[in-house]
Motif scaffolding. Structure first.
Motif, PDB file in Angstrom:
ATOM      1  N   TYR A 228      42.188  21.350 -67.419  1.00 22.97           N
ATOM      2  CA  TYR A 228      42.743  20.239 -66.651  1.00 22.97           C
ATOM      3  C   TYR A 228      43.939  19.701 -67.433  1.00 22.97           C
ATOM      4  CZ  TYR A 228      38.637  20.127 -63.676  1.00 22.97           C
ATOM      5  OH  TYR A 228      37.667  20.445 -62.782  1.00 22.97           O
ATOM      6  N   SER A 229      45.072  19.584 -66.774  1.00 25.14           N
ATOM      7  CA  SER A 229      46.257  19.110 -67.482  1.00 25.14           C
ATOM      8  C   SER A 229      46.689  17.716 -67.047  1.00 25.14           C
ATOM      9  CB  SER A 229      47.419  20.086 -67.272  1.00 25.14           C
ATOM     10  OG  SER A 229      47.789  20.107 -65.913  1.00 25.14           O
ATOM     11  N   LEU A 230      46.244  17.253 -65.881  1.00 27.11           N
ATOM     12  CA  LEU A 230      46.646  15.949 -65.338  1.00 27.11           C
ATOM     13  C   LEU A 230      48.167  15.778 -65.373  1.00 27.11           C
ATOM     14  CD1 LEU A 230      43.875  13.624 -66.787  1.00 27.11           C
ATOM     15  CD2 LEU A 230      43.928  14.784 -64.585  1.00 27.11           C
TER      16      LEU A 230
ATOM     17  N   MET B 255      40.182  19.546 -70.996  1.00 30.32           N
ATOM     18  CA  MET B 255      41.406  18.786 -70.890  1.00 30.32           C
ATOM     19  C   MET B 255      41.905  18.496 -72.306  1.00 30.32           C
ATOM     20  SD  MET B 255      42.110  15.177 -68.989  1.00 30.32           S
ATOM     21  CE  MET B 255      41.414  14.103 -70.205  1.00 30.32           C
TER      22      MET B 255
ATOM     23  N   HIS C  25      39.344  27.216 -67.545  1.00 31.01           N
ATOM     24  CA  HIS C  25      39.934  26.268 -66.598  1.00 31.01           C
ATOM     25  C   HIS C  25      40.316  25.039 -67.403  1.00 31.01           C
ATOM     26  CE1 HIS C  25      40.329  24.515 -62.487  1.00 31.01           C
ATOM     27  NE2 HIS C  25      40.333  23.427 -63.228  1.00 31.01           N
TER      28      HIS C  25
END
Length: 146
Positions: A64-66, A1, A62
């Protein structure tokens, strides 16, 4: 992230009980009050981490961008995995002919111009016991006080 802002990064690390490496803490400490610089550092750090991962034979990433996809997209562009021209999506309506609306990227819904909208389609239904928008609990009578 990717790191998008300092406070959010520290809060998320606390939620996940993640130990922040001392190099990352040392790099963030002097810039923690400048959100743009923190975001740029997060993109740089994410890019370098992904380069190391890919150099060891891992073929997938992979991120995570939220719902803050700009940093994730910047990392992918830095890695050469996507092109900037592939990022923008076309809008779900025809381009306007009015020159003042050419840069339009948000379009409101004008309910008066939508006769088949949800409200019009359901106006005659009796499935709402006490009217469309009211409470479905029975009305209670409160005795008046003298």
């Amino acid at each position: 992230m990717p790191i998008n802002n300092y406070k959010g990064f520290v809060r998320m690390a606390g939620f996940c009980k993640t130990k922040i490496p001392s190099e990352v803490s040392a790099a963030l400490e002097p810039i923690k009050d400048n959100e743009e610089v923190v975001k740029a550092y997060g993109i740089h750090l994410g890019t370098e981490m992904c380069k190391k991962i890919l150099s060891h034979g891992i073929k997938t990433l992979h991120l995570y961008s939220l719902n803050m996809e700009k940093s994730a997209l910047a990392i992918l562009m830095n890695l050469g995995l996507i092109e900037e021209s592939k990022i923008s999506r076309s809008l779900p309506w025809r381009c306007p002919t009015n020159v003042f609306c050419v840069k339009e990227d948000v379009r409101p819904i004008f309910w008066a111009n939508r006769p088949k909208s949800y409200i019009s389609r359901t106006i005659g239904r009796e499935q709402y016991p006490h009217g469309r928008w009211s409470d479905s609990c029975p009305q209670r009578q409160v005795p008046a006080c003298d």
